[in-house]
Design an enzyme around this catalytic site. Structure first.
Site, mmCIF file in Angstrom:
data_model
loop_
_atom_site.group_PDB
_atom_site.id
_atom_site.type_symbol
_atom_site.label_atom_id
_atom_site.label_comp_id
_atom_site.label_asym_id
_atom_site.label_seq_id
_atom_site.Cartn_x
_atom_site.Cartn_y
_atom_site.Cartn_z
ATOM 1 N N PHE A 131 0.800 -1.111 0.009
ATOM 2 C CA PHE A 131 -0.030 -0.019 -0.163
ATOM 3 C C PHE A 131 0.816 1.350 0.024
ATOM 4 O O PHE A 131 1.805 1.359 0.789
ATOM 5 C CB PHE A 131 -0.930 0.124 1.184
ATOM 6 C CG PHE A 131 -2.083 1.012 1.117
ATOM 7 C CD1 PHE A 131 -3.018 0.954 0.183
ATOM 8 C CD2 PHE A 131 -1.797 2.318 1.577
ATOM 9 C CE1 PHE A 131 -4.139 1.911 0.034
ATOM 10 C CE2 PHE A 131 -2.849 3.244 1.590
ATOM 11 C CZ PHE A 131 -3.892 3.106 0.933
ATOM 12 N N ASP A 207 2.268 -4.614 8.646
ATOM 13 C CA ASP A 207 0.862 -4.022 8.223
ATOM 14 C C ASP A 207 -0.133 -4.892 8.380
ATOM 15 O O ASP A 207 -0.246 -5.471 7.410
ATOM 16 C CB ASP A 207 1.126 -3.107 7.018
ATOM 17 C CG ASP A 207 -0.029 -1.981 6.922
ATOM 18 O OD1 ASP A 207 -1.072 -2.314 7.664
ATOM 19 O OD2 ASP A 207 0.249 -1.131 6.131
ATOM 20 N N TYR A 232 -10.545 0.575 10.983
ATOM 21 C CA TYR A 232 -11.875 1.255 10.054
ATOM 22 C C TYR A 232 -12.253 0.187 9.124
ATOM 23 O O TYR A 232 -13.237 0.549 8.378
ATOM 24 C CB TYR A 232 -11.678 2.618 9.675
ATOM 25 C CG TYR A 232 -10.555 3.017 8.704
ATOM 26 C CD1 TYR A 232 -10.527 2.636 7.557
ATOM 27 C CD2 TYR A 232 -9.732 3.683 9.151
ATOM 28 C CE1 TYR A 232 -9.475 3.001 6.576
ATOM 29 C CE2 TYR A 232 -8.617 4.170 8.165
ATOM 30 C CZ TYR A 232 -8.563 3.650 7.038
ATOM 31 O OH TYR A 232 -7.622 3.979 6.073
ATOM 32 N N LYS A 233 -11.282 -0.817 8.969
ATOM 33 C CA LYS A 233 -11.932 -1.593 8.010
ATOM 34 C C LYS A 233 -12.847 -2.928 8.559
ATOM 35 O O LYS A 233 -13.801 -2.779 9.095
ATOM 36 C CB LYS A 233 -10.658 -2.391 7.145
ATOM 37 C CG LYS A 233 -9.980 -1.316 6.475
ATOM 38 C CD LYS A 233 -8.560 -1.864 5.769
ATOM 39 C CE LYS A 233 -7.896 -0.595 5.177
ATOM 40 N NZ LYS A 233 -8.360 -0.110 3.998
ATOM 41 N N ARG A 381 -12.836 -5.025 -6.519
ATOM 42 C CA ARG A 381 -12.730 -5.825 -5.070
ATOM 43 C C ARG A 381 -13.899 -5.725 -4.607
ATOM 44 O O ARG A 381 -15.015 -4.978 -4.281
ATOM 45 C CB ARG A 381 -12.056 -4.557 -4.298
ATOM 46 C CG ARG A 381 -10.513 -4.499 -4.664
ATOM 47 C CD ARG A 381 -9.599 -4.165 -3.381
ATOM 48 N NE ARG A 381 -10.395 -2.906 -2.514
ATOM 49 C CZ ARG A 381 -9.685 -2.396 -1.605
ATOM 50 N NH1 ARG A 381 -8.673 -2.757 -1.257
ATOM 51 N NH2 ARG A 381 -10.382 -1.355 -0.982
#
Lengths: 422, 422
Positions: A131, A207, A232-233, A381
């Protein structure tokens, strides 16, 4: 679509009751929990109470009376079992980006303390399709302290996995990897990579942005040195919710980090002019945290209290395999090239499909209330969040996708215009 | 106490109607807006809408549909007129601590670009009683890049003001000062200091934690280089609300900062592996911001829309002068040693009083619903927030203080025990 078969799967699902804990957008199949998890009713109530009562009525006293000052550590201890860590090694604060800067600096400080000459071991190894913010933070540190002290080295993910020894060597200071690739959903064999890195004298920062709350993570067992992650995921902490940071207990005594704000001080309210880090994981804190944001994360994690990550993983795989199976049944598999690993154990909790019209198809799906997302250059996705996604949801999603492809609804010009956030 | 005279003052106050915008804790005189400002009804409603509708129903689409992605810059533009800045130079993000790290690094980068040899100009001048986190962040940077590249030098505040030339000289890279001292409330003559620093070749970072929303700040007119500030005090953004950062337009083109997260990228959703800073103030962003926290700040600032900082300042001085006058009238002035400047123009929007029993007196006041705060070693702080503090409030506060001192209520043993947050 055989919906009665799917309903039977839902009835047999041991996590099915948890769906009621969540606010599910009306008539919507939400397959974007890998980008923004849904809100629980408990979180909504907690935020309302934090405004109306805690801030509104109790004001400044809430730092003590409602334990605001302890929220970062309290949340850290709730997160610990979800990511395979003993309590006291995890704390909630800042963003992943900022926490990466802390852990990168801290890892270099550990190597310095070991007497590693920086000019001989100064490389930070990552993958070219990590990322981007992870890479950007290394670039920022590199610019600040010089490439002779910190040099980002990028490997191709497949090449790295094919030959760890070639890429991790005596110049490698830090291996910084995201366990689950945000584009492909590929899950890296972290235990193996960490063992290899340690044998080569390097430290590892993991990560967990696409792992925490989605797959069973075993930071302590893997002997990870540092980790960062997102709430937040799959942890449903709210849009842009504060991130977390993990430091292995063996490093906590001596580690230091340069964003040494007053919340990381041993005695912040003595207001001493000289920084003195607090003991333990608290030293990874920097400035004053947002209490609205922290309260939401704290409440969101309650739904994990009676769930094991093994249960979550099992259902996640079930949902993904069903999705693939239904793509086959409907003939859609011919058009959508799955770029995620075929083997479920090598994936996180998402599937990604290359399609030349991925962007427009994603927009058409959203209009039909199937919320997926798009990632450049041409990936659709689909995220699976076992706490609130049902097997019936998967059936509805594929049925709508089939309809969109059949009617070519996605060719509508209004689905072509890119938005600020894709 | 002549309350009818105070009521007449309230009736004549042009800001008196704004009090209705705020949730005032029941039966309470809140004199701690310099630590945590009160909540507006609008903010409470906005947070509720952000959870129920934006996150709860609209989910990930809200990044575009509700402008989440633009909140940091939108809030920055709302803040700009409050601190004397043209739009486009202010952005809301992270904490003051983290933003200080960015601005310190950015200021050094500006000096590097000017060709200043770092070994000749590497000192960061501050005051010994600046708010500690400001000093800690310099210490963190100093440890990371070496004292030969960044060295914190502390001056006594009074000595600095007495002789600027002695303290700001050819070794001074950065002058980093907080305009209003958090303990004493003393307001520094920033325009003069900045002119002096520039003449000596140094840059200036101003911390507006106790200024923004409290006193008229003129960053552009002063020619400040960088500034940081807080939104949870006089700007009422909520507990631990995100901070802000200002970069003078003349530096924006070339400046860089090391916490270069993806929100500061020119094209974040292209997901390129190489960081490329966006144009303008956006390059000061780092990771994903908390939207709950940002939404609260955004809503909180609406109350400033029809108010000038001159009006705010005038009332602030009126409230403080009344407080001092009533202390005189009640004889309390003999016991409470005012350590804030006697001249109103030399103060921010608070008064601080030294008293050997300051901690216990503060606790007793709080029990009697007068919310003041304590700062080590022995200061009672009283903050004046013109948007919601009335002249009648001041009368009630002094009357209760007089009663506490007369009855010696503060000697109760339960007021002696220090809490985690003081």
């Amino acid at each position: 679509m055989n919906f009665s078969a799917l309903e039977r799967l839902d009835q047999a699902d041991p996590l099915t009751h948890l769906r009621d804990e969540f606010v599910i957008p009306e008539d919507t199949v939400y397959l974007d929990g890998n980008s923004l998890g849904l809100m629980t009713h408990g979180t909504q109530a907690r935020v309302a109470e934090t405004t109306a009562q805690q801030w509104g009525q109790d004001g400044i006293r809430s730092w003590n009376e409602h334990g605001w000052v302890h929220l970062p550590a309290k949340i850290g201890d709730k997160l610990a079992p979800i990511i395979g860590a003993q309590a006291g090694q995890v704390i909630c604060c800042d963003s992943i980006s900022v926490n990466l800067f802390k852990t990168l600096s801290a890892a270099f400080a550990v190597l310095d303390a070991r007497g590693e000459p920086r000019n001989q071991r100064h490389q930070v190894l990552s993958t070219a399709d990590n990322f981007p913010t992870d890479l950007y933070m290394v670039q920022g540190l590199q610019q600040l302290i010089g490439a002779e002290n910190c040099e980002l080295v990028l490997a191709d993910e497949a090449e790295l996995l094919a030959d760890l020894s070639k890429h991790i060597h005596a110049q490698t200071a830090i291996v910084m990897l995201t366990e689950v690739n945000f584009r492909s959903g590929r899950r890296l064999p972290m235990a193996e990579i960490i063992a290899h890195a340690h044998a080569a004298g390097a430290l590892v920062i993991v990560d967990l942005a696409h792992s925490a709350g989605a797959v069973p993570v075993e930071l302590d067992k893997w002997q990870a040195d540092f980790a960062v992650g997102c709430t937040y995921k799959y942890l449903n902490g709210g849009p842009g919710a504060p991130a977390f940071v993990y430091v292995a207990e063996r490093h906590l005594g001596s580690v230091r980090q340069p964003l040494s704000g007053w919340f990381g001080h041993a005695r912040p309210f003595v207001f001493d002019a000289q920084f003195e880090a607090t003991d333990g994981i608290g030293k990874m804190l920097s400035g004053t945290p947002s209490i609205l944001a922290m309260s939401a994360v704290d409440a969101a994690l309650d739904v994990f209290a009676d769930v094991t990550m093994v249960q979550v993983r099992e259902k996640s795989i079930g949902l993904a395999e069903l999705f693939l199976e239904l793509l086959e049944q409907t003939g859609l598999a011919r058009e959508f090239d799955c770029i995620s690993p075929k083997t479920a154990q090598q994936r996180g909790s998402q599937l990604s499909f290359a399609h030349p019209d991925a962007y427009a198809i994603c927009q058409a799906l959203i209009e039909h209330k199937v919320i997926a997302d798009f990632r450049a250059p041409n990936y659709l996705r689909v995220g699976f969040t076992p706490l609130y996604t049902s097997f019936t949801d998967i059936g509805r999603a594929v049925a709508r996708l089939a309809e969109i492809m059949q009617t070519r609804a996605y060719t509508d010009p209004r689905f072509q215009t890119r938005q600020a956030v894709t």
